[in-house]
Design a protein around this motif. Sequence first.
Motif, PDB file in Angstrom:
ATOM      1  N   GLN A 182       2.182   0.722   4.975  1.00  0.00           N
ATOM      2  CA  GLN A 182       3.356   0.611   4.103  1.00  0.00           C
ATOM      3  C   GLN A 182       3.753   1.968   3.509  1.00  0.00           C
ATOM      4  N   PHE A 183       2.758   2.797   3.244  1.00  0.00           N
ATOM      5  CA  PHE A 183       3.036   4.101   2.650  1.00  0.00           C
ATOM      6  C   PHE A 183       3.814   4.988   3.615  1.00  0.00           C
ATOM      7  N   HIS A 184       3.386   5.039   4.857  1.00  0.00           N
ATOM      8  CA  HIS A 184       4.022   5.941   5.819  1.00  0.00           C
ATOM      9  C   HIS A 184       5.180   5.289   6.568  1.00  0.00           C
ATOM     10  N   ALA A 218       1.371  20.802   7.618  1.00  0.00           N
ATOM     11  CA  ALA A 218       1.540  19.503   8.281  1.00  0.00           C
ATOM     12  C   ALA A 218       1.112  18.364   7.369  1.00  0.00           C
ATOM     13  N   LEU A 219       0.016  18.551   6.663  1.00  0.00           N
ATOM     14  CA  LEU A 219      -0.498  17.523   5.756  1.00  0.00           C
ATOM     15  C   LEU A 219       0.498  17.218   4.646  1.00  0.00           C
ATOM     16  N   LEU A 220       0.993  18.268   3.989  1.00  0.00           N
ATOM     17  CA  LEU A 220       1.908  18.048   2.873  1.00  0.00           C
ATOM     18  C   LEU A 220       3.268  17.547   3.343  1.00  0.00           C
ATOM     19  N   PHE A 223       3.111  13.739   3.772  1.00  0.00           N
ATOM     20  CA  PHE A 223       3.167  12.944   2.543  1.00  0.00           C
ATOM     21  C   PHE A 223       4.509  13.089   1.824  1.00  0.00           C
ATOM     22  N   LYS A 224       5.098  14.259   1.880  1.00  0.00           N
ATOM     23  CA  LYS A 224       6.419  14.417   1.256  1.00  0.00           C
ATOM     24  C   LYS A 224       7.464  13.552   1.964  1.00  0.00           C
ATOM     25  N   GLU A 225       7.413  13.521   3.276  1.00  0.00           N
ATOM     26  CA  GLU A 225       8.345  12.682   4.041  1.00  0.00           C
ATOM     27  C   GLU A 225       8.118  11.207   3.729  1.00  0.00           C
ATOM     28  N   GLN A 243       3.055  14.634  -7.542  1.00  0.00           N
ATOM     29  CA  GLN A 243       2.494  15.967  -7.748  1.00  0.00           C
ATOM     30  C   GLN A 243       0.979  15.945  -7.703  1.00  0.00           C
ATOM     31  N   SER A 244       0.408  14.926  -8.327  1.00  0.00           N
ATOM     32  CA  SER A 244      -1.041  14.813  -8.356  1.00  0.00           C
ATOM     33  C   SER A 244      -1.605  14.610  -6.955  1.00  0.00           C
ATOM     34  N   VAL A 245      -0.947  13.775  -6.171  1.00  0.00           N
ATOM     35  CA  VAL A 245      -1.386  13.519  -4.795  1.00  0.00           C
ATOM     36  C   VAL A 245      -1.338  14.806  -3.974  1.00  0.00           C
TER      37      VAL A 245
END
Length: 523
Positions: A182-184, A218-220, A223-225, A243-245
């Motif tokens: 669900q997150f991605h 790539a990692l960030l 998650f930003k997308e 921001q914390s994530v």
Amino acid sequence: MTSTIGFATHGEVLKQLYLAFGVLPRKEARAEDFDEKDKKTLQRQLGRLASEEGNLIEYYQKAVDTLRQLLGQYVPMPGYVEAIGTVLDDLESAYAELIQTEGTYLSRRDSFRYYMSIKAVPVLVLALKRCRLLCGLGDGPGVWHDDTFWYLPTFEAGNKVTMPLAKVMRWAYTASGLSQKQFHCPGKLGDVVSPAQQQNLDNAVNWARGKATPSLPALLANFKESFAAQDAHERPVDPTLQQSVLTALVCARVATFVAKQILDTYDAAYLKDVCAQIQQLTELLEDEVQEFLRQLAPIMLRQTSAAQAVGIWLRACAHHERFVRGKLTQVAATLVGLLQEEPQAPFSPELLAELTNKFGGFAVHANVDRITRQQAFVPPEGFAELLAEGFQLRRKATTRLDEIDAFEQSLVQMGLQEVLCWFVPWLRGIYHYRREQFEAAYPYYETAFDLAKYKAGRFQYDLVNQFVELAAKNRKENAFDKGINWALYIGLEIRWLRDKEPTQENRDFVRAIMERANYAHQL
């Protein structure tokens, strides 16, 4: 002669640091951040630093500044860039001091293990404590509220290891109230998933399972997308949590890289040992921190303005760190003194209890742990005796070449010719120096200087200064500058230069003095 003995160069460590943060791969970089040309230039500089070529001081400072700039772009939470820089500065200072003062008979692999166990872990624990107090780490929402040691691997049944990156990713999903899918891939059941979202999910699954470690961009970007996709589906994730994530992901990426390197270079048992060492020291130090906070609380309540409160807080934190370090020093002096009196006698439980009652558990345990770990590194047979013999030959003004030859044969017979590879050419150089045969002495000093780097500890000071002097006497300008530059790079002083700026005028002055001076009485 290429030696496997010694510590890694400063450049090699810095290159590994870049790999740990994963900032060089720039597939997801914006053009204005860090273009391909800049990346290649930096990679060349890191390569030259690792092999110690070129302007070391300039390249090193540029590479450090670039890393800080990149982290400033990637770490969104205030205070965390400063905190990361503080931790890295402390670890680098500890490594520099180790290079300057402690020689090694160990392989590069075991020499770095020595640094980690004896220096890096205690320094890390103290640095994290300081960052927590001064930079406000842990004040905002984050994984640190659910897991004190979120930045360490977790060991489970069946030799399964859960890396920090996987732990932070799972926390991010839970904190967002979403499953990984669900997150991605937000949307209703049966909705068509875009190729980009499916790719993000597939990558995240691989990363969480430890099948790959992504580059930081790539990692960030993933998650930003995914955060943006949640916004598009009108299920926004709280910006503070975002921001914390992202901040936790940066730290977890580094911690995961380091943990995997330890696993690959050593084994799971050593990784467990490092984690246990960090946890025990942290818990003992936390007792001191809590006592400090209890004592400070009523003082803070009496402050009438925010400015006054900040000033009091900063001074109190600085005082507390000096207090803790002072206790470490006092306990160390007591224990080292006892060891010198009775090297084989263990510390009695009564003595340790008395010291703990006076100085606290952290200062006592940290010192006992360090001494115990140092004693586990046992020098090879004959090392201490031949080292003493070598220095006896060095000090004796009448040392003959046949005595040096015999010493060399003793090293070979004991299998120590690589461990003390720098000593024989140094002795030959000294032999010719005493006879003012400076041209004959120079190549031996050059060899000894090159072989002693990152091996000879405090004796590097004598070697580099004598090498610089012989270069001056033989009008070897490039070698003269090379010796001065390397000494300044690792933090050693050069006679007659000391704390002066290494300008051409000051170098010329040093050269003029060394061309005429004779230090045979100090050899």
